[in-house]
Design a protein around this motif. Structure first.
Motif, PDB file in Angstrom:
ATOM      1  N   ASP A 134       0.821  -1.222   0.000  1.00  0.00           N
ATOM      2  CA  ASP A 134       0.000   0.000   0.000  1.00  0.00           C
ATOM      3  C   ASP A 134       0.851   1.267   0.000  1.00  0.00           C
ATOM      4  OD1 ASP A 134      -2.346  -1.521   0.048  1.00  0.00           O
ATOM      5  OD2 ASP A 134      -2.350  -1.591   2.240  1.00  0.00           O
ATOM      6  N   ASP A 135       1.893   1.272  -0.810  1.00  0.00           N
ATOM      7  CA  ASP A 135       2.798   2.421  -0.998  1.00  0.00           C
ATOM      8  C   ASP A 135       3.774   2.628   0.153  1.00  0.00           C
ATOM      9  OD1 ASP A 135       1.824   3.065  -3.500  1.00  0.00           O
ATOM     10  OD2 ASP A 135       0.458   4.596  -2.767  1.00  0.00           O
ATOM     11  N   ARG A 136       3.785   1.749   1.146  1.00  0.00           N
ATOM     12  CA  ARG A 136       4.765   1.918   2.228  1.00  0.00           C
ATOM     13  C   ARG A 136       6.168   1.573   1.765  1.00  0.00           C
ATOM     14  NH1 ARG A 136       0.307  -0.149   4.980  1.00  0.00           N
ATOM     15  NH2 ARG A 136       1.119  -2.276   4.910  1.00  0.00           N
ATOM     16  N   LEU A 137       6.278   0.787   0.695  1.00  0.00           N
ATOM     17  CA  LEU A 137       7.559   0.500   0.052  1.00  0.00           C
ATOM     18  C   LEU A 137       7.382   0.707  -1.442  1.00  0.00           C
ATOM     19  CD1 LEU A 137      10.474  -0.567  -0.091  1.00  0.00           C
ATOM     20  CD2 LEU A 137       9.511  -2.892  -0.183  1.00  0.00           C
ATOM     21  N   VAL A 138       8.206   1.573  -2.028  1.00  0.00           N
ATOM     22  CA  VAL A 138       8.180   1.809  -3.475  1.00  0.00           C
ATOM     23  C   VAL A 138       9.593   1.635  -4.007  1.00  0.00           C
ATOM     24  CG1 VAL A 138       7.566   3.379  -5.343  1.00  0.00           C
ATOM     25  CG2 VAL A 138       6.266   3.430  -3.205  1.00  0.00           C
ATOM     26  N   LEU A 139       9.740   0.801  -5.034  1.00  0.00           N
ATOM     27  CA  LEU A 139      11.037   0.532  -5.655  1.00  0.00           C
ATOM     28  C   LEU A 139      11.095   1.220  -7.018  1.00  0.00           C
ATOM     29  CD1 LEU A 139      11.263  -3.305  -4.908  1.00  0.00           C
ATOM     30  CD2 LEU A 139      12.127  -1.404  -3.517  1.00  0.00           C
ATOM     31  N   HIS A 140      12.283   1.691  -7.389  1.00  0.00           N
ATOM     32  CA  HIS A 140      12.477   2.398  -8.653  1.00  0.00           C
ATOM     33  C   HIS A 140      13.672   1.817  -9.406  1.00  0.00           C
ATOM     34  CE1 HIS A 140       9.738   5.320  -6.982  1.00  0.00           C
ATOM     35  NE2 HIS A 140      10.574   5.556  -5.973  1.00  0.00           N
ATOM     36  N   GLY A 141      13.554   1.759 -10.727  1.00  0.00           N
ATOM     37  CA  GLY A 141      14.662   1.354 -11.580  1.00  0.00           C
ATOM     38  C   GLY A 141      14.748   2.263 -12.795  1.00  0.00           C
ATOM     39  N   ASN A 142      15.962   2.636 -13.174  1.00  0.00           N
ATOM     40  CA  ASN A 142      16.209   3.465 -14.362  1.00  0.00           C
ATOM     41  C   ASN A 142      17.199   2.765 -15.269  1.00  0.00           C
ATOM     42  OD1 ASN A 142      16.285   6.823 -12.830  1.00  0.00           O
ATOM     43  ND2 ASN A 142      14.650   5.340 -13.003  1.00  0.00           N
ATOM     44  N   LEU A 143      16.998   2.902 -16.577  1.00  0.00           N
ATOM     45  CA  LEU A 143      17.944   2.401 -17.565  1.00  0.00           C
ATOM     46  C   LEU A 143      17.939   3.366 -18.741  1.00  0.00           C
ATOM     47  CD1 LEU A 143      19.870   0.015 -18.177  1.00  0.00           C
ATOM     48  CD2 LEU A 143      17.987  -1.039 -19.450  1.00  0.00           C
ATOM     49  N   GLY A 144      19.134   3.808 -19.168  1.00  0.00           N
ATOM     50  CA  GLY A 144      19.190   4.772 -20.262  1.00  0.00           C
ATOM     51  C   GLY A 144      20.576   4.931 -20.834  1.00  0.00           C
ATOM     52  N   TYR A 145      20.754   5.991 -21.641  1.00  0.00           N
ATOM     53  CA  TYR A 145      22.032   6.303 -22.270  1.00  0.00           C
ATOM     54  C   TYR A 145      22.301   7.790 -22.146  1.00  0.00           C
ATOM     55  CZ  TYR A 145      22.529   1.742 -24.534  1.00  0.00           C
ATOM     56  OH  TYR A 145      22.690   0.397 -24.772  1.00  0.00           O
ATOM     57  N   THR A 146      23.578   8.130 -22.071  1.00  0.00           N
ATOM     58  CA  THR A 146      24.011   9.516 -22.147  1.00  0.00           C
ATOM     59  C   THR A 146      25.161   9.613 -23.140  1.00  0.00           C
ATOM     60  OG1 THR A 146      24.765  11.441 -20.875  1.00  0.00           O
ATOM     61  CG2 THR A 146      25.642   9.309 -20.212  1.00  0.00           C
ATOM     62  N   ARG A 147      25.216  10.727 -23.866  1.00  0.00           N
ATOM     63  CA  ARG A 147      26.267  10.966 -24.847  1.00  0.00           C
ATOM     64  C   ARG A 147      27.190  12.036 -24.292  1.00  0.00           C
ATOM     65  NH1 ARG A 147      29.333   8.916 -28.925  1.00  0.00           N
ATOM     66  NH2 ARG A 147      29.930  10.527 -30.450  1.00  0.00           N
ATOM     67  N   GLU A 148      28.404  11.641 -23.927  1.00  0.00           N
ATOM     68  CA  GLU A 148      29.372  12.579 -23.386  1.00  0.00           C
ATOM     69  C   GLU A 148      30.094  13.266 -24.550  1.00  0.00           C
ATOM     70  OE1 GLU A 148      31.858  10.529 -20.643  1.00  0.00           O
ATOM     71  OE2 GLU A 148      30.227  10.148 -19.228  1.00  0.00           O
ATOM     72  N   ARG A 149      29.682  14.485 -24.840  1.00  0.00           N
ATOM     73  CA  ARG A 149      30.195  15.185 -26.024  1.00  0.00           C
ATOM     74  C   ARG A 149      31.674  15.505 -25.905  1.00  0.00           C
ATOM     75  NH1 ARG A 149      26.481  20.139 -27.298  1.00  0.00           N
ATOM     76  NH2 ARG A 149      27.847  20.174 -29.124  1.00  0.00           N
ATOM     77  N   GLU A 150      32.138  15.685 -24.674  1.00  0.00           N
ATOM     78  CA  GLU A 150      33.529  16.077 -24.487  1.00  0.00           C
ATOM     79  C   GLU A 150      34.501  15.027 -25.009  1.00  0.00           C
ATOM     80  OE1 GLU A 150      36.123  18.068 -20.878  1.00  0.00           O
ATOM     81  OE2 GLU A 150      33.952  17.951 -20.799  1.00  0.00           O
ATOM     82  N   ASN A 151      34.180  13.741 -24.787  1.00  0.00           N
ATOM     83  CA  ASN A 151      35.061  12.672 -25.275  1.00  0.00           C
ATOM     84  C   ASN A 151      34.391  11.792 -26.323  1.00  0.00           C
ATOM     85  OD1 ASN A 151      33.267  11.203 -23.752  1.00  0.00           O
ATOM     86  ND2 ASN A 151      34.710  10.798 -22.085  1.00  0.00           N
ATOM     87  N   GLN A 152      33.204  12.246 -26.819  1.00  0.00           N
ATOM     88  CA  GLN A 152      32.489  11.522 -27.871  1.00  0.00           C
ATOM     89  C   GLN A 152      32.232  10.068 -27.494  1.00  0.00           C
ATOM     90  OE1 GLN A 152      31.329  13.160 -30.815  1.00  0.00           O
ATOM     91  NE2 GLN A 152      31.899  14.828 -29.450  1.00  0.00           N
ATOM     92  N   ASP A 153      31.779   9.865 -26.262  1.00  0.00           N
ATOM     93  CA  ASP A 153      31.551   8.522 -25.743  1.00  0.00           C
ATOM     94  C   ASP A 153      30.086   8.374 -25.341  1.00  0.00           C
ATOM     95  OD1 ASP A 153      32.017   5.969 -24.893  1.00  0.00           O
ATOM     96  OD2 ASP A 153      32.906   6.535 -22.965  1.00  0.00           O
ATOM     97  N   THR A 154      29.472   7.249 -25.709  1.00  0.00           N
ATOM     98  CA  THR A 154      28.101   6.941 -25.321  1.00  0.00           C
ATOM     99  C   THR A 154      28.129   5.908 -24.211  1.00  0.00           C
ATOM    100  OG1 THR A 154      27.263   7.392 -27.538  1.00  0.00           O
ATOM    101  CG2 THR A 154      25.870   6.071 -26.091  1.00  0.00           C
ATOM    102  N   ARG A 155      27.394   6.187 -23.132  1.00  0.00           N
ATOM    103  CA  ARG A 155      27.438   5.295 -21.981  1.00  0.00           C
ATOM    104  C   ARG A 155      26.040   4.877 -21.533  1.00  0.00           C
ATOM    105  NH1 ARG A 155      32.254   7.265 -17.870  1.00  0.00           N
ATOM    106  NH2 ARG A 155      33.925   7.345 -19.428  1.00  0.00           N
ATOM    107  N   LEU A 156      25.951   3.625 -21.090  1.00  0.00           N
ATOM    108  CA  LEU A 156      24.740   3.113 -20.466  1.00  0.00           C
ATOM    109  C   LEU A 156      24.648   3.667 -19.046  1.00  0.00           C
ATOM    110  CD1 LEU A 156      22.366   0.975 -20.439  1.00  0.00           C
ATOM    111  CD2 LEU A 156      24.042  -0.579 -19.410  1.00  0.00           C
ATOM    112  N   THR A 157      23.455   4.105 -18.641  1.00  0.00           N
ATOM    113  CA  THR A 157      23.242   4.593 -17.281  1.00  0.00           C
ATOM    114  C   THR A 157      22.175   3.761 -16.597  1.00  0.00           C
ATOM    115  OG1 THR A 157      21.570   6.213 -17.968  1.00  0.00           O
ATOM    116  CG2 THR A 157      23.868   6.930 -17.982  1.00  0.00           C
TER     117      THR A 157
END
Length: 230
Positions: A134-157
């Motif tokens: 009943d909302d007393r415990l809530v779990l969260h998960g994230n999955l995505g990508y970011t593009r680091e322009r400074e070193n031209q690298d794409t990373r999983l987050t």
């Protein structure tokens, strides 16, 4: 509501975006939006051993299922002013989170980090949340990508977080988050509703695995949620 290693909180923000979008004080984002037709302001101080950052992230949800966040930070390193940070993000839900159910959404944006000469990074991620007891415990998960322009690298987050309601107004949060390269981060904290659903204060302690002494930080924040405006 990420984010890499010189400044743990900011890099977590870039990798997961969420500093900005996750409900304070979490970095791992949730499958929720600001109330339909309302706005909120999240502001906090992030205190690292060599750097202090002052953040303000206003967000509004005028149409009911699209939240836009635009804000940034001022940063000081060893007493000297550095260039600030900027973040703009959009977020929507495919399935709103329900009690004893789950929610799923999509967030995307562009963020820069504090520090002279730093470039910005576009990113996206999928936030998912699960409600238990009943909302007393809530779990969260994230999955995505970011593009680091400074070193031209794409990373999983990625990010994994939890909210535990211990009383009517008090919540305990715990999470870990990071990228596919480098050590992960962790933080624990408290969230307290001074005025339920409108005024919240919070605090966290966090660090990076393998650098628990050198990279630790402390934050304290204030979250304000308006009544319906639109």
């Amino acid at each position: 509501m990420l984010k890499p290693a010189a400044l743990p909180f900011v890099l977590a923000l870039l990798a997961l975006a969420d500093a900005a979008s996750a409900a304070r004080p979490m970095i791992t984002d949730d499958a929720r939006l600001t109330d339909a037709g309302a706005c909120q302001l999240e502001t906090w101080a992030h205190l690292h051993s060599r750097q202090k950052e002052w953040w303000a992230l206003p967000a509004c949800n005028p149409g009911g299922n699209f939240e836009i966040t635009l804000g940034g930070a001022l940063a000081y390193s060893e007493g000297e002013r550095e260039s600030g940070a900027l973040l703009i993000q959009g977020k929507t839900l495919f399935k709103p989170l329900e009690t004893n159910g789950y929610g799923l959404g999509l967030a995307f944006g562009y963020a820069t980090q504090p520090g002279n000469g730093q470039s910005g990074s576009p990113y996206f991620y999928v936030p998912a949340s699960w409600s238990l007891a009943d909302d007393r415990l809530v779990l969260h998960g994230n999955l995505g990508y970011t593009r680091e322009r400074e070193n031209q690298d794409t990373r999983l987050t990625w990010g994994l977080g939890s909210e535990i309601q211990t009383s009517e107004r008090l919540y305990v949060i715990a999470e870990t988050y990071g990228q596919d390269k480098g050590a992960a981060f962790t933080q624990v904290g408290l969230r307290y509703w001074v005025v339920p659903n409108h005024v919240q204060i919070d605090t966290t302690w966090g660090s990076q695995f393998g650098h628990m002494r050198d990279q630790r930080w402390f934050s304290i924040g204030l979250r304000l949620i308006s009544p319906r405006l639109f």
